[in-house]
Write a protein that holds these residues in place. Structure first.
Motif, PDB file in Angstrom:
ATOM      1  N   VAL A  86       0.830  -1.246   0.114  1.00 54.57           N
ATOM      2  CA  VAL A  86      -0.042   0.151   0.086  1.00 54.57           C
ATOM      3  C   VAL A  86       0.902   1.274   0.067  1.00 54.57           C
ATOM      4  O   VAL A  86       1.753   1.349   0.834  1.00 54.57           O
ATOM      5  N   ARG A 172      -1.974  -1.204  -3.753  1.00 52.84           N
ATOM      6  CA  ARG A 172      -2.946  -0.438  -3.794  1.00 52.84           C
ATOM      7  C   ARG A 172      -2.637   0.965  -3.152  1.00 52.84           C
ATOM      8  O   ARG A 172      -1.435   0.963  -2.730  1.00 52.84           O
ATOM      9  N   CYS A 173      -3.186   1.978  -3.761  1.00 57.66           N
ATOM     10  CA  CYS A 173      -2.713   3.368  -3.509  1.00 57.66           C
ATOM     11  C   CYS A 173      -3.799   4.188  -2.773  1.00 57.66           C
ATOM     12  O   CYS A 173      -5.125   4.096  -3.176  1.00 57.66           O
ATOM     13  N   SER A 174      -3.425   4.633  -1.502  1.00 59.53           N
ATOM     14  CA  SER A 174      -4.443   5.167  -0.582  1.00 59.53           C
ATOM     15  C   SER A 174      -4.243   6.855  -0.607  1.00 59.53           C
ATOM     16  O   SER A 174      -3.017   7.379  -0.403  1.00 59.53           O
ATOM     17  N   VAL A 199      -9.306   4.791  -2.632  1.00 59.32           N
ATOM     18  CA  VAL A 199      -8.135   3.789  -2.964  1.00 59.32           C
ATOM     19  C   VAL A 199      -8.140   3.380  -4.259  1.00 59.32           C
ATOM     20  O   VAL A 199      -9.291   3.080  -4.938  1.00 59.32           O
ATOM     21  N   SER A 209     -14.127   4.867  -2.314  1.00 62.16           N
ATOM     22  CA  SER A 209     -14.090   6.300  -1.696  1.00 62.16           C
ATOM     23  C   SER A 209     -14.774   6.450  -0.630  1.00 62.16           C
ATOM     24  O   SER A 209     -15.979   5.681  -0.530  1.00 62.16           O
ATOM     25  N   PHE A 243     -10.841   4.804   7.281  1.00 60.48           N
ATOM     26  CA  PHE A 243     -10.344   3.650   6.908  1.00 60.48           C
ATOM     27  C   PHE A 243     -11.011   2.338   7.026  1.00 60.48           C
ATOM     28  O   PHE A 243     -10.851   1.373   6.728  1.00 60.48           O
ATOM     29  N   ILE A 248     -13.923   0.804   2.380  1.00 63.79           N
ATOM     30  CA  ILE A 248     -12.666   0.794   2.041  1.00 63.79           C
ATOM     31  C   ILE A 248     -11.907  -0.368   2.411  1.00 63.79           C
ATOM     32  O   ILE A 248     -10.907  -0.476   1.910  1.00 63.79           O
ATOM     33  N   PHE A 252      -9.087  -3.113   0.055  1.00 62.42           N
ATOM     34  CA  PHE A 252      -7.439  -3.279   0.303  1.00 62.42           C
ATOM     35  C   PHE A 252      -7.503  -4.944   0.391  1.00 62.42           C
ATOM     36  O   PHE A 252      -6.429  -5.508   0.290  1.00 62.42           O
TER      37      PHE A 252
END
Length: 253
Positions: A86, A172-174, A199, A209, A243, A248, A252
């Protein structure tokens, strides 16, 4: 007085600078109460009452200068369980930061005796976005997640931030967009906030989101440390609300 210090230390968590900070706030509060008591009991002695009011206002202004809050505590408790790597970024989109009116480390206002505002900043002196990024990464790592920070400079737009974080090639990009975050302390502490968490998959598509926004009354602020504790608790609560949202968490997986 020593018993009062023990109670404050237990609440604030101690620290090397505790004695100076708390003793100063103690005498500030004691003098404010004493001045107010004298004002109430002076009756018709107007000059004395006026002097007390002026002293009180200047004392409150002195208490309002130089306050800071911590945003790098990393104490949020996320309910995430993921084997994916992440990347984490926070983008500061507050209009008064984007246009340069306020520095990126600005987090709110603390008002003096006449209601005159003084800036509150991050305790670290770093930009708010940087502290929040580090705090989120620390919380994720504590849960065993392979997380890394991708710092985004102030005045970077949403598209630019997405490009930076996608370059990390994480699974994954948060990305947390801070559209508003400002505390305002006078006799009470208010908090205006507007946060959106996205995400992204490694190809840039948005998986999920979540938004939290509003205005909270965080309660009375007898001394500056009361506001600091309340705001730091609010930071933890808002990050957890983002989170720990079901969509959300699923993103992940």
């Amino acid at each position: 007085m020593m018993e009062w210090i023990k109670v404050r230390k237990a609440r604030l968590g101690g620290g090397a600078s505790f004695s100076r900070e708390v003793l100063g706030q103690h005498y500030c509060a004691r003098y404010i109460c004493h001045s107010n008591h004298r004002l109430q009991n002076d009756g018709g002695k107007r000059m004395r009452g006026l002097a007390a009011v002026v002293c009180l206002a200047f004392l409150l202004s002195a208490c309002a200068v130089g306050n800071s809050h911590r945003y790098d505590l990393g104490n949020a408790e996320f309910e995430l369980d993921s084997e994916k790597s992440v990347a984490v970024s926070v983008v500061d989109l507050r209009p008064y930061v984007v246009d340069g009116d306020k520095e990126p480390k600005f987090t709110g206002l603390f008002r003096g005796g006449f209601g005159n505002p003084f800036d509150v900043t991050t305790n670290s002196g770093r930009p708010l976005a940087e502290d929040l990024t580090n705090s989120i990464v620390a919380a994720l790592k504590r849960d065993g997640i392979d997380a890394k920070a991708v710092q985004v400079k102030a005045q970077t737009n949403e598209a630019g931030a997405r490009s930076l974080i996608l370059a990390s090639q994480a699974d994954r990009c948060s990305v947390l967009y801070v559209r508003e975050w400002k505390s305002d302390t006078y006799f009470n502490t208010g908090l205006d906030y507007n946060l959106m968490l996205e995400v992204l998959s490694s190809d840039g598509s948005v998986i999920a989101s979540q938004v939290v926004k509003g205005h909270d009354n965080l309660g009375p602020a007898g001394v500056p440390a009361d506001a600091r504790v309340a705001v730091e608790e609010a930071v933890k609560a808002k990050l957890e609300a983002l989170f720990n949202a079901a969509e959300i968490q699923a993103a992940f997986d």
